[in-house]
Write a protein that holds these residues in place. Structure first.
Motif, PDB file in Angstrom:
ATOM      1  N   GLN A 164       0.824  -1.213   0.000  1.00 26.11           N
ATOM      2  CA  GLN A 164       0.000   0.000   0.000  1.00 26.11           C
ATOM      3  C   GLN A 164       0.857   1.262   0.000  1.00 26.11           C
ATOM      4  O   GLN A 164       0.457   2.268  -0.573  1.00 26.11           O
ATOM      5  CB  GLN A 164      -0.961  -0.006   1.190  1.00 26.11           C
ATOM      6  CG  GLN A 164      -2.109  -0.971   0.978  1.00 26.11           C
ATOM      7  CD  GLN A 164      -3.096  -1.000   2.119  1.00 26.11           C
ATOM      8  OE1 GLN A 164      -2.723  -0.892   3.290  1.00 26.11           O
ATOM      9  NE2 GLN A 164      -4.372  -1.146   1.796  1.00 26.11           N
ATOM     10  N   ARG A 166       2.023   1.241  -3.836  1.00 33.30           N
ATOM     11  CA  ARG A 166       0.933   1.421  -4.803  1.00 33.30           C
ATOM     12  C   ARG A 166      -0.380   1.560  -4.042  1.00 33.30           C
ATOM     13  O   ARG A 166      -1.189   0.633  -3.994  1.00 33.30           O
ATOM     14  CB  ARG A 166       0.852   0.229  -5.762  1.00 33.30           C
ATOM     15  CG  ARG A 166       2.099  -0.022  -6.594  1.00 33.30           C
ATOM     16  CD  ARG A 166       2.255   1.040  -7.687  1.00 33.30           C
ATOM     17  NE  ARG A 166       3.350   0.746  -8.576  1.00 33.30           N
ATOM     18  CZ  ARG A 166       4.592   1.176  -8.409  1.00 33.30           C
ATOM     19  NH1 ARG A 166       4.902   1.883  -7.358  1.00 33.30           N
ATOM     20  NH2 ARG A 166       5.528   0.897  -9.284  1.00 33.30           N
ATOM     21  N   SER A 195      -3.202   2.908  -4.595  1.00 26.58           N
ATOM     22  CA  SER A 195      -4.498   2.824  -5.286  1.00 26.58           C
ATOM     23  C   SER A 195      -4.861   1.398  -5.702  1.00 26.58           C
ATOM     24  O   SER A 195      -5.993   1.139  -6.089  1.00 26.58           O
ATOM     25  CB  SER A 195      -4.496   3.729  -6.516  1.00 26.58           C
ATOM     26  OG  SER A 195      -3.571   3.248  -7.468  1.00 26.58           O
ATOM     27  N   TYR A 196      -3.909   0.454  -5.635  1.00 26.60           N
ATOM     28  CA  TYR A 196      -4.179  -0.912  -6.086  1.00 26.60           C
ATOM     29  C   TYR A 196      -5.101  -1.636  -5.112  1.00 26.60           C
ATOM     30  O   TYR A 196      -5.031  -1.446  -3.897  1.00 26.60           O
ATOM     31  CB  TYR A 196      -2.885  -1.711  -6.199  1.00 26.60           C
ATOM     32  CG  TYR A 196      -2.019  -1.366  -7.391  1.00 26.60           C
ATOM     33  CD1 TYR A 196      -2.119  -0.159  -8.061  1.00 26.60           C
ATOM     34  CD2 TYR A 196      -1.057  -2.256  -7.823  1.00 26.60           C
ATOM     35  CE1 TYR A 196      -1.304   0.141  -9.135  1.00 26.60           C
ATOM     36  CE2 TYR A 196      -0.229  -1.966  -8.901  1.00 26.60           C
ATOM     37  CZ  TYR A 196      -0.359  -0.769  -9.552  1.00 26.60           C
ATOM     38  OH  TYR A 196       0.451  -0.469 -10.610  1.00 26.60           O
ATOM     39  N   TRP A 211      -3.265  -6.751  -6.185  1.00 26.14           N
ATOM     40  CA  TRP A 211      -2.274  -7.648  -5.606  1.00 26.14           C
ATOM     41  C   TRP A 211      -3.010  -8.869  -5.078  1.00 26.14           C
ATOM     42  O   TRP A 211      -4.031  -8.734  -4.422  1.00 26.14           O
ATOM     43  CB  TRP A 211      -1.534  -6.998  -4.442  1.00 26.14           C
ATOM     44  CG  TRP A 211      -0.721  -5.791  -4.787  1.00 26.14           C
ATOM     45  CD1 TRP A 211      -0.955  -4.516  -4.395  1.00 26.14           C
ATOM     46  CD2 TRP A 211       0.476  -5.751  -5.562  1.00 26.14           C
ATOM     47  NE1 TRP A 211       0.018  -3.676  -4.889  1.00 26.14           N
ATOM     48  CE2 TRP A 211       0.910  -4.408  -5.613  1.00 26.14           C
ATOM     49  CE3 TRP A 211       1.228  -6.722  -6.231  1.00 26.14           C
ATOM     50  CZ2 TRP A 211       2.059  -4.022  -6.291  1.00 26.14           C
ATOM     51  CZ3 TRP A 211       2.370  -6.322  -6.909  1.00 26.14           C
ATOM     52  CH2 TRP A 211       2.773  -4.988  -6.934  1.00 26.14           C
ATOM     53  N   GLU A 259      -3.569  -7.425 -13.624  1.00 26.73           N
ATOM     54  CA  GLU A 259      -3.887  -6.180 -14.338  1.00 26.73           C
ATOM     55  C   GLU A 259      -5.039  -6.470 -15.284  1.00 26.73           C
ATOM     56  O   GLU A 259      -4.901  -7.307 -16.182  1.00 26.73           O
ATOM     57  CB  GLU A 259      -2.680  -5.685 -15.128  1.00 26.73           C
ATOM     58  CG  GLU A 259      -1.504  -5.282 -14.264  1.00 26.73           C
ATOM     59  CD  GLU A 259      -0.347  -4.752 -15.098  1.00 26.73           C
ATOM     60  OE1 GLU A 259      -0.572  -3.856 -15.944  1.00 26.73           O
ATOM     61  OE2 GLU A 259       0.775  -5.242 -14.909  1.00 26.73           O
TER      62      GLU A 259
END
Length: 149
Positions: free
Chosen positions: A31, A34, A36-37, A55, A81
């Protein structure tokens, strides 16, 4: 091992305090990198943010081995993705081995490129898998029932 705190999630499915601690560390670090993932993790479930990047985490892949002191377990993380797995890493802490792959860039063990063998017959190959205890019991019950019909 004797000091591990273990709970049962289901038949043959255990979780330890170590699973939860490792999971928290991994999620915190991912976190930070990244924020926003989205995340899908074995113990906490889902954290939904940007659904085009997710993730997928198994904090201790091979929990039964870990709980029994068998040195064959790893930390597994994949990146999805747009519903396609594009990267993954498996870290085996006992041997300090990092297996990783990225779509278009091949697969690696630490800094050494991995290659697919030329074997074409399963009989010429060696492979292994973990079978959850209840899975084996269910299979055996089914097998015995079929044999007695």
């Amino acid at each position: 091992i004797e000091k591990l705190q273990v709970s049962i999630k289901g038949p043959g499915d255990f979780v330890s305090a170590a699973d939860k601690k490792v999971e928290k560390i991994i999620i915190d670090e991912l976190q930070k990198a990244r924020p926003s993932y989205s995340i899908l993790s074995e113990e906490i479930g889902e954290i939904n943010n940007d659904l085009s990047f997710k993730w997928i985490i198994d904090p201790i892949d091979g929990t039964n081995n870990f709980l029994h002191g068998i040195p064959h377990f790893a930390i597994s993380i994949a990146l999805e993705e747009n519903t396609e797995i594009t990267a993954g890493v498996i870290y085996e802490p006992i041997n300090d081995q990092m297996f990783w792959a990225e779509k278009g860039n091949g697969a690696w063990l630490n800094d050494r490129r991995m290659r697919v063998s030329g074997r074409t017959e399963m009989e010429q190959s060696i492979f292994a898998t973990g079978i959850p205890f209840m899975g084996l019991v269910s299979f055996m019950r089914h097998f015995v029932k079929q044999q007695t019909k």
